[in-house]
Every structure is written in structure tokens, then in C-alpha cells.
Write a protein that holds these residues in place. Sequence first.
Motif, PDB file in Angstrom:
ATOM      1  N   LYS A 144      -9.274  44.029 127.031  1.00  0.00           N
ATOM      2  CA  LYS A 144      -8.110  43.211 126.685  1.00  0.00           C
ATOM      3  C   LYS A 144      -8.485  41.736 126.535  1.00  0.00           C
ATOM      4  O   LYS A 144      -8.002  41.040 125.637  1.00  0.00           O
ATOM      5  N   SER A 163     -11.168  41.144 123.469  1.00  0.00           N
ATOM      6  CA  SER A 163     -10.544  41.354 122.161  1.00  0.00           C
ATOM      7  C   SER A 163      -9.867  40.084 121.661  1.00  0.00           C
ATOM      8  O   SER A 163      -9.890  39.775 120.461  1.00  0.00           O
ATOM      9  N   LYS A 164      -9.273  39.323 122.561  1.00  0.00           N
ATOM     10  CA  LYS A 164      -8.599  38.081 122.170  1.00  0.00           C
ATOM     11  C   LYS A 164      -9.608  36.997 121.795  1.00  0.00           C
ATOM     12  O   LYS A 164      -9.347  36.175 120.916  1.00  0.00           O
ATOM     13  N   ARG A 201     -13.254  43.851 116.584  1.00  0.00           N
ATOM     14  CA  ARG A 201     -12.185  44.516 117.323  1.00  0.00           C
ATOM     15  C   ARG A 201     -12.757  45.199 118.558  1.00  0.00           C
ATOM     16  O   ARG A 201     -13.853  45.764 118.511  1.00  0.00           O
ATOM     17  N   ASN A 250     -11.611  47.839 121.693  1.00  0.00           N
ATOM     18  CA  ASN A 250     -10.608  48.778 122.202  1.00  0.00           C
ATOM     19  C   ASN A 250     -11.232  49.721 123.231  1.00  0.00           C
ATOM     20  O   ASN A 250     -12.460  49.775 123.386  1.00  0.00           O
ATOM     21  N   THR A 310      -6.462  46.089 118.068  1.00  0.00           N
ATOM     22  CA  THR A 310      -7.484  45.551 118.967  1.00  0.00           C
ATOM     23  C   THR A 310      -6.852  45.266 120.323  1.00  0.00           C
ATOM     24  O   THR A 310      -5.637  45.059 120.440  1.00  0.00           O
ATOM     25  N   GLY A 311      -7.674  45.295 121.362  1.00  0.00           N
ATOM     26  CA  GLY A 311      -7.192  45.032 122.717  1.00  0.00           C
ATOM     27  C   GLY A 311      -6.374  46.156 123.314  1.00  0.00           C
ATOM     28  O   GLY A 311      -5.661  45.953 124.301  1.00  0.00           O
ATOM     29  N   GLN A 312      -6.512  47.360 122.758  1.00  0.00           N
ATOM     30  CA  GLN A 312      -5.681  48.480 123.199  1.00  0.00           C
ATOM     31  C   GLN A 312      -6.480  49.495 124.028  1.00  0.00           C
ATOM     32  O   GLN A 312      -7.674  49.678 123.826  1.00  0.00           O
TER      33      GLN A 312
END
Length: 240
Positions: A160, A163-164, A172, A174, A228-230
Amino acid sequence: MKKFALITGASGGIGQAIALNLAEQGYSLYLHYNQNQVEMERLLKRLSLFNGEFIPIQADLSEKGNYKKVSDNIFSIDVIVHCSGASHYGLFTELEDETAEMMFNLHMMSPVLLTKMLLPKMLNKGKGSIIFISSIWGQTGAACEVIYSTVKGSQNAFVKALSKEVALSGIRVNAIAPGAVDTVMMSGFTNEERAEIENDIPMGRIGVPENIADAASFLISDKASYITGQVIAVNGGWYT
């Protein structure tokens, strides 16, 4: 132009399924493994049906600093799939210091520092995909698997955050959180215990490695270009 993917833990059930899936898509592969040379040789034989370079790299990622044995052998990279892992069962009060250190090295320190080493290669390309194979227990936690739940939850937090940081660079990040999957990790369960787990899963069955590989393939593909970030749960509805 060749596309290169690194899969750590490539000799395991999920790692092999992901390797075969990506090879079919035309990827050349860096295939990390530790002890399971027999399975690695088996995988390489299956991969020989595809066009591509398939490069095995041996390293014990539970040992401090050994991630460099992997990063030093990688020259071009488009995809990283962190699949190395080991479970640990037992009461938390009985956890040995050495076991805790091993679990953190294997699941957190090695993959995080390996990502740090390889990230500049992706940044130079202006694109890339990083995937962690986490766990349902990193989302919800499990009694008698406290340290395993902890390190898997840490992976999710890393995904998480990173990804930012790299989103504007075209990279990306994940995670996939499998539930019960028919791999070596399930081999210690009796038939009765497996039946109990299946009864708990809304879909009524234990997953197979290909279920995870299909999810990884999707997240790597352009079809997931806005994801992304999932942390994607692939667990038959066991935990939602």
C-alpha cells in the motif's frame, strides 16, 4: 523486445504455476529457488516448450543479506513476483527468537530490500509491476500462526505504501492474498482437517495454484493498468 520477470520461490506450487503462465505470455524468467532443486529442474523441463530465457537462481532468502545473490544476477526487469514463503504453526509464547528472525527475513527483509535494489531498473524504463503473494492470514490473522500473520500483514502494508510512492513513475504494486491452496503448505493437514476447511469456505473447495497464477497474470497485464496498492483476495469467499 524481451520482457523479464523475477519469481522468487519459483519451485513451489504457486511459483511454478505463475512461471508457466508468464512463459506462455512470452516472458523470460529469473527463477529463484532455495532447496528444491528437483522441482526446479522439473519446472525448467516444462518451460523448455516455450521460447524465452529461463534462468535459475539459488539463494536462501531466510538468511540476512542473501537477497543480493538474486539482485546481482538480474540485468533487466519488468515484473517482480515475490512468492517465497514458509508457514509456522505454534503458540506465540513458544516462538523461538531464531524462528521469528527467519520469518521476518524471508517474508519482509529479503523481498523489501530486493525490491529496493531492482526498483531503479523499473524506474529507468518508466514502467513495471510488482506483486506480493501474501495470505488470507495477513488480512484477518490466525491463532497459532501469529508470526506468519504478522509478516504477511507487513507485506500488505508495504504494498500500500510503495504503490503510492511509485505510481507516477508507471510502476504498479499489488498483493494477492490466497486462502487455502492445494500446495505443500496443505500437506500437513489430515483428510478430516481438509474437509473442515472446505466446509468453512463458501465455494466449498480448496483452491489450486492456477487460481493464484491467473490473478497474478491479470494484475501484471495492461487490463489492470488502473489497479495499484490493492490486496486482492483469492480465497473462495472464505474471508471478505
